[in-house]
Design an enzyme around this catalytic site. Structure first.
Site, short mmCIF file in Angstrom:
data_model
loop_
_atom_site.label_atom_id
_atom_site.label_comp_id
_atom_site.label_asym_id
_atom_site.label_seq_id
_atom_site.Cartn_x
_atom_site.Cartn_y
_atom_site.Cartn_z
N TYR A 182 -25.62 57.28 -15.99
CA TYR A 182 -25.63 56.64 -15.03
C TYR A 182 -24.55 55.49 -15.06
CZ TYR A 182 -29.40 59.43 -14.72
OH TYR A 182 -30.38 60.63 -14.34
N GLU A 217 -36.05 68.51 -17.36
CA GLU A 217 -34.96 68.12 -16.33
C GLU A 217 -34.07 66.99 -17.60
OE1 GLU A 217 -36.97 69.28 -14.64
OE2 GLU A 217 -36.51 70.90 -14.12
N CYS A 246 -16.56 39.29 -7.36
CA CYS A 246 -16.71 38.48 -6.86
C CYS A 246 -18.27 38.56 -6.46
CB CYS A 246 -16.23 37.29 -5.58
SG CYS A 246 -14.43 37.91 -6.15
N ARG A 266 -25.29 49.38 -13.84
CA ARG A 266 -26.42 48.79 -15.12
C ARG A 266 -27.86 48.29 -14.66
NH1 ARG A 266 -28.36 51.13 -18.41
NH2 ARG A 266 -30.19 51.39 -17.52
N GLY A 294 -36.68 62.59 -17.84
CA GLY A 294 -37.22 61.19 -18.82
C GLY A 294 -37.33 60.99 -19.30
N ARG A 352 -30.85 61.40 -18.82
CA ARG A 352 -29.87 60.41 -19.65
C ARG A 352 -30.36 60.48 -21.01
NH1 ARG A 352 -31.08 55.12 -17.90
NH2 ARG A 352 -32.61 55.30 -16.77
C1 LIG Z 1 -33.26 61.90 -12.09
C2 LIG Z 1 -33.78 63.26 -12.46
C3 LIG Z 1 -34.27 63.33 -13.58
C4 LIG Z 1 -33.47 62.91 -14.86
O1 LIG Z 1 -33.51 62.31 -15.50
P1 LIG Z 1 -33.09 61.83 -16.61
O2 LIG Z 1 -34.14 60.39 -16.51
O3 LIG Z 1 -31.96 60.85 -16.49
O4 LIG Z 1 -33.95 62.63 -17.85
C5 LIG Z 1 -34.74 64.61 -13.60
N1 LIG Z 1 -35.68 65.25 -12.70
C6 LIG Z 1 -35.77 65.21 -11.55
C7 LIG Z 1 -36.32 64.80 -10.15
C8 LIG Z 1 -35.19 63.10 -11.74
O5 LIG Z 1 -34.58 62.57 -10.16
#
Ligand SMILES: *Cc1c(COP(=O)(O)O)cnc(C)c1O
Length: 434
Positions: A387, A288, A358, A327, A238, A291
């Site tokens: 993304y 995790e 279109c 996006r 995130g 982005r």
């Molecule tokens: C999408 C997602 C991420 C990665 O999110 P980012 O904003 O790209 O860092 C990590 N963990 C889970 C469970 C996700 O669904």
């Protein structure tokens, strides 16, 4: 920080002139900077110094085999969300033994595939999923390692389609119900309780919601460690990136010039805020990010088809479209648009930058101030590494875009543009229409 900048008048990725890539491989084409990805990874890993941490790259952000191999070489594991992603990791020559499998709807076949390849852990989103894991693991004669995703009910203050940590989202088990879910998991013969997980949303621009979530969940994590001997705490992804000032943010000077209350999140600030909260737990920490690792490491190159001057409005029609980069249409997102050949003597132009699809939603920017541009000139849509290609489609029977990776002065096509034959290979006209 990233490695896209004008050298002289021409936009380069590392030492490669992007116009050369566009001429050789055509457009629309995604270009990725290997050095930027490595820099992002290394800074984040360093920011977590002092923790026993494992970065699991959330590969849904960009699952190109080249990108996966690059992160595997750097020491990353993966956050997987489908059987297809498991197979991609294997195809990239990496293994899934340190990787985690997330998602609200894992099928039995996907669970079996992950177990067969020794996945590190399943990030479980519901009680029925626990029962399914137990069933499949029992059939295979193994135990399924699990962490339950708890929903801390924290507002990540991000776009509605990418906020996931509020109680009204489909994700995770509410903190109030999580203890019961763990007690139930511990009783299942083919499940072993290994950790706890949370992920509150995407494109967070401040550390405050992360801190709030960790503080909220930490006492529960400590209790799980005491009760079930869990080994790890996964704090999700995130971390947001810079979209507005994307090009300028490649340079350290830009960051130094930001007032401290306006400075976007950095891996150093993220680490400084979270390490002191996480370290006392005495657990392995999983992260995790998707982005953050790849977003500013990619651009989408496009060619101007026409400048259409309208009644009080100009349209710059380019050869990339919403099928290549969805996006803006999907999340109202902003991408900076930069000419590959910068010419300060040119007139300024205010235009909507649109693709040929279109749909009125096929618009990359409304009323954008740009350097005047005409047919045949190239532009780069910045911060398109996450993304972007991963969400591309064939809408309007447009082939999936090409992808190129740059490293220093070298560049290579890592995904060739699709051909018409490949696009239609699985289709047929039924006998009753012939
Ligand atoms: C999408 C997602 C991420 C990665 O999110 P980012 O904003 O790209 O860092 C990590 N963990 C889970 C469970 C996700 O669904």
């Amino acid at each position: 920080m990233h490695h896209f900048r004008h050298i002289g008048q021409n936009l380069h990725c590392e030492s490669v002139d992007l116009a050369e890539v566009a001429r050789l491989h055509g457009t629309p084409t995604y270009v990725y900077s290997a050095a930027t990805m490595a820099g992002n990874y290394t800074r984040l890993a360093r920011g977590l110094g002092g923790l026993d941490a494992q970065v699991c790259y959330a590969m849904k952000a960009n699952s190109s085999l080249a990108v996966l191999r690059h992160f595997a070489n750097l020491g990353a594991a993966f956050d997987l969300v489908s059987g297809g992603e498991i197979r991609r990791v294997l195809a990239a020559g990496a293994d899934v033994r340190r990787s985690v499998f997330a998602g609200v709807g894992k099928t039995e076949a996907e669970i079996a595939l992950a177990l067969e390849h020794g996945v590190f852990s399943f990030h479980v989103e519901s009680e029925p999923e626990l029962a399914r894991l137990n069933h499949v693991a029992g059939r295979l004669g193994v135990k399924a390692p699990v962490a339950i995703r708890v929903n801390p009910d924290v507002d990540a203050h991000t776009h509605a389609k990418i906020t996931t940590g509020k109680s009204d989202n489909k994700f995770g088990v509410p903190l109030a119900r999580a203890a019961a879910a763990y007690a139930a998991a511990a009783k299942l013969p083919h499940v072993s309780v290994k950790g706890v997980q949370m992920h509150i949303g995407s494109q967070l621009t401040s550390v405050a919601p992360f801190v709030e979530a960790v503080e909220k969940v930490a006492p529960f994590v400590a209790r799980l460690k005491a009760e079930f001997g869990i080994a790890y705490f996964s704090v999700g992804g995130g971390i947001g990136i810079v979209y507005q000032d994307a090009l300028a943010s490649g340079a350290q000077e830009w960051w130094d010039a930001q007032p401290s209350d306006k400075r976007p999140i950095t891996p150093e600030a993220y680490g400084a805020a979270l390490v002191p909260l996480l370290k006392p737990l005495g657990l392995k920490i999983l992260l995790e990010p998707g982005r953050f690792l790849v977003g500013n490491a990619g651009v989408l190159l496009t060619r101007v088809e026409h400048l259409k001057r309208g009644e009080g409005k100009n349209f710059l029609i380019v050869d990339a479209a919403m099928n290549d980069l969805v996006r803006p249409a999907m999340y109202d997102s902003y991408h900076e648009i930069v000419p590959l050949h910068r010419d300060t003597t040119r007139a300024a132009l205010t235009a909507d930058v649109v693709g040929p699809v279109c749909e009125s939603g096929d618009c990359f920017a409304h009323g954008r101030q740009l350097q005047e541009a005409g047919e045949g000139e190239y532009l780069a849509l910045m911060s398109a590494g996450a993304y972007g290609a991963a969400m591309a489609s064939r809408y309007n029977t447009r082939p999936l875009p090409a992808e190129v990776m740059v490293s220093g002065g070298a560049f290579e096509l890592v995904n060739a543009r699709e051909t018409f034959e490949q696009m239609t290979a699985n289709e047929k006209v039924p006998a009753f229409l012939k």
